[in-house]
Scaffold this motif. Sequence first.
Motif, PDB file in Angstrom:
ATOM      1  N   GLN A 245      -7.704  -4.171  -4.825  1.00  0.00           N
ATOM      2  CA  GLN A 245      -7.288  -4.573  -6.169  1.00  0.00           C
ATOM      3  C   GLN A 245      -6.971  -6.064  -6.223  1.00  0.00           C
ATOM      4  O   GLN A 245      -7.228  -6.715  -7.236  1.00  0.00           O
ATOM      5  N   ALA A 246      -6.447  -6.613  -5.155  1.00  0.00           N
ATOM      6  CA  ALA A 246      -6.198  -8.055  -5.116  1.00  0.00           C
ATOM      7  C   ALA A 246      -7.514  -8.832  -5.132  1.00  0.00           C
ATOM      8  O   ALA A 246      -7.622  -9.864  -5.811  1.00  0.00           O
ATOM      9  N   VAL A 247      -8.523  -8.328  -4.408  1.00  0.00           N
ATOM     10  CA  VAL A 247      -9.840  -8.974  -4.426  1.00  0.00           C
ATOM     11  C   VAL A 247     -10.434  -8.922  -5.825  1.00  0.00           C
ATOM     12  O   VAL A 247     -10.968  -9.918  -6.330  1.00  0.00           O
ATOM     13  N   VAL A 248     -10.346  -7.780  -6.489  1.00  0.00           N
ATOM     14  CA  VAL A 248     -10.853  -7.650  -7.862  1.00  0.00           C
ATOM     15  C   VAL A 248     -10.112  -8.613  -8.789  1.00  0.00           C
ATOM     16  O   VAL A 248     -10.726  -9.291  -9.625  1.00  0.00           O
ATOM     17  N   ALA A 249      -8.801  -8.706  -8.645  1.00  0.00           N
ATOM     18  CA  ALA A 249      -8.014  -9.601  -9.497  1.00  0.00           C
ATOM     19  C   ALA A 249      -8.411 -11.060  -9.281  1.00  0.00           C
ATOM     20  O   ALA A 249      -8.531 -11.824 -10.243  1.00  0.00           O
ATOM     21  N   VAL A 250      -8.652 -11.460  -8.034  1.00  0.00           N
ATOM     22  CA  VAL A 250      -9.063 -12.839  -7.747  1.00  0.00           C
ATOM     23  C   VAL A 250     -10.451 -13.110  -8.319  1.00  0.00           C
ATOM     24  O   VAL A 250     -10.705 -14.172  -8.896  1.00  0.00           O
ATOM     25  N   LEU A 251     -11.369 -12.162  -8.178  1.00  0.00           N
ATOM     26  CA  LEU A 251     -12.707 -12.333  -8.748  1.00  0.00           C
ATOM     27  C   LEU A 251     -12.646 -12.463 -10.268  1.00  0.00           C
ATOM     28  O   LEU A 251     -13.344 -13.299 -10.857  1.00  0.00           O
ATOM     29  N   ILE A 252     -11.824 -11.652 -10.909  1.00  0.00           N
ATOM     30  CA  ILE A 252     -11.688 -11.736 -12.361  1.00  0.00           C
ATOM     31  C   ILE A 252     -11.067 -13.073 -12.758  1.00  0.00           C
ATOM     32  O   ILE A 252     -11.470 -13.683 -13.752  1.00  0.00           O
TER      33      ILE A 252
ATOM     34  N   TRP B 237     -14.521 -16.714 -25.653  1.00  0.00           N
ATOM     35  CA  TRP B 237     -13.075 -16.563 -25.611  1.00  0.00           C
ATOM     36  C   TRP B 237     -12.614 -15.118 -25.737  1.00  0.00           C
ATOM     37  O   TRP B 237     -11.768 -14.666 -24.968  1.00  0.00           O
ATOM     38  N   GLY B 238     -13.137 -14.361 -26.690  1.00  0.00           N
ATOM     39  CA  GLY B 238     -12.720 -12.969 -26.856  1.00  0.00           C
ATOM     40  C   GLY B 238     -13.097 -12.100 -25.671  1.00  0.00           C
ATOM     41  O   GLY B 238     -12.329 -11.228 -25.241  1.00  0.00           O
ATOM     42  N   TYR B 239     -14.270 -12.346 -25.131  1.00  0.00           N
ATOM     43  CA  TYR B 239     -14.727 -11.583 -23.977  1.00  0.00           C
ATOM     44  C   TYR B 239     -13.916 -11.935 -22.735  1.00  0.00           C
ATOM     45  O   TYR B 239     -13.634 -11.073 -21.898  1.00  0.00           O
ATOM     46  N   LEU B 240     -13.540 -13.202 -22.619  1.00  0.00           N
ATOM     47  CA  LEU B 240     -12.696 -13.602 -21.487  1.00  0.00           C
ATOM     48  C   LEU B 240     -11.307 -12.984 -21.587  1.00  0.00           C
ATOM     49  O   LEU B 240     -10.711 -12.628 -20.572  1.00  0.00           O
ATOM     50  N   ALA B 241     -10.807 -12.850 -22.816  1.00  0.00           N
ATOM     51  CA  ALA B 241      -9.504 -12.200 -22.998  1.00  0.00           C
ATOM     52  C   ALA B 241      -9.580 -10.735 -22.559  1.00  0.00           C
ATOM     53  O   ALA B 241      -8.648 -10.225 -21.916  1.00  0.00           O
ATOM     54  N   ALA B 242     -10.684 -10.067 -22.899  1.00  0.00           N
ATOM     55  CA  ALA B 242     -10.855  -8.673 -22.472  1.00  0.00           C
ATOM     56  C   ALA B 242     -10.953  -8.583 -20.947  1.00  0.00           C
ATOM     57  O   ALA B 242     -10.372  -7.686 -20.330  1.00  0.00           O
ATOM     58  N   ALA B 243     -11.670  -9.514 -20.329  1.00  0.00           N
ATOM     59  CA  ALA B 243     -11.760  -9.525 -18.867  1.00  0.00           C
ATOM     60  C   ALA B 243     -10.390  -9.814 -18.249  1.00  0.00           C
ATOM     61  O   ALA B 243     -10.040  -9.247 -17.213  1.00  0.00           O
ATOM     62  N   GLY B 244      -9.620 -10.685 -18.884  1.00  0.00           N
ATOM     63  CA  GLY B 244      -8.261 -10.945 -18.411  1.00  0.00           C
ATOM     64  C   GLY B 244      -7.403  -9.694 -18.462  1.00  0.00           C
ATOM     65  O   GLY B 244      -6.563  -9.464 -17.590  1.00  0.00           O
ATOM     66  N   GLY B 245      -7.612  -8.864 -19.495  1.00  0.00           N
ATOM     67  CA  GLY B 245      -6.894  -7.589 -19.582  1.00  0.00           C
ATOM     68  C   GLY B 245      -7.240  -6.670 -18.418  1.00  0.00           C
ATOM     69  O   GLY B 245      -6.363  -5.995 -17.860  1.00  0.00           O
ATOM     70  N   VAL B 246      -8.510  -6.662 -18.030  1.00  0.00           N
ATOM     71  CA  VAL B 246      -8.917  -5.874 -16.865  1.00  0.00           C
ATOM     72  C   VAL B 246      -8.258  -6.432 -15.605  1.00  0.00           C
ATOM     73  O   VAL B 246      -7.828  -5.683 -14.726  1.00  0.00           O
ATOM     74  N   GLY B 247      -8.141  -7.757 -15.526  1.00  0.00           N
ATOM     75  CA  GLY B 247      -7.468  -8.385 -14.385  1.00  0.00           C
ATOM     76  C   GLY B 247      -6.000  -8.001 -14.306  1.00  0.00           C
ATOM     77  O   GLY B 247      -5.464  -7.767 -13.221  1.00  0.00           O
ATOM     78  N   VAL B 248      -5.346  -7.930 -15.466  1.00  0.00           N
ATOM     79  CA  VAL B 248      -3.939  -7.509 -15.491  1.00  0.00           C
ATOM     80  C   VAL B 248      -3.818  -6.069 -14.995  1.00  0.00           C
ATOM     81  O   VAL B 248      -2.886  -5.730 -14.250  1.00  0.00           O
ATOM     82  N   LEU B 249      -4.758  -5.218 -15.392  1.00  0.00           N
ATOM     83  CA  LEU B 249      -4.744  -3.834 -14.892  1.00  0.00           C
ATOM     84  C   LEU B 249      -4.943  -3.790 -13.378  1.00  0.00           C
ATOM     85  O   LEU B 249      -4.328  -2.967 -12.693  1.00  0.00           O
ATOM     86  N   ALA B 250      -5.796  -4.669 -12.851  1.00  0.00           N
ATOM     87  CA  ALA B 250      -6.005  -4.722 -11.396  1.00  0.00           C
ATOM     88  C   ALA B 250      -4.725  -5.151 -10.678  1.00  0.00           C
ATOM     89  O   ALA B 250      -4.375  -4.603  -9.627  1.00  0.00           O
TER      90      ALA B 250
END
Length: 116
Positions: A66-73, A34-47
């Motif tokens: 950036q849209a591709v990165v956001a979808v992958l995240i 869960w914590g690691y997924l939240a951090a990855a979600g933060g990277v997705g928000v930046l994308a």
Amino acid sequence: MLLELIALAVIFGLWFLSGFDLDSEKTATTDPLWGYLAAAGGVGVLAIAAAVTAAWVDAVVTVVTQAVVAVLILMIFLGGGEVQSHQGQEHEDGEGNQDHTQQQVWQPGPPRIMIK
């Protein structure tokens, strides 16, 4: 994009390393995702923010990447959440600590059937 991929590699590398223990008498388990997924979600928000900013200045290639990165995240986030939820459910049901002499039959919905 490179910094986002490095951030994701560091986040999930730390999760992977949490499962290692040099004490051979202990059973090593990984941390909950869960914590690691939240951090990855933060990277997705930046994308997403980078894609919006790039769209504002008409940088089409950056918007697409950036849209591709956001979808992958998003896929990683949803898949990881499903895996963690499934593991948590197994732990709550007591299936995570059972001996492996029992076979479990998969059924598409309730009720769950166990064959001994």
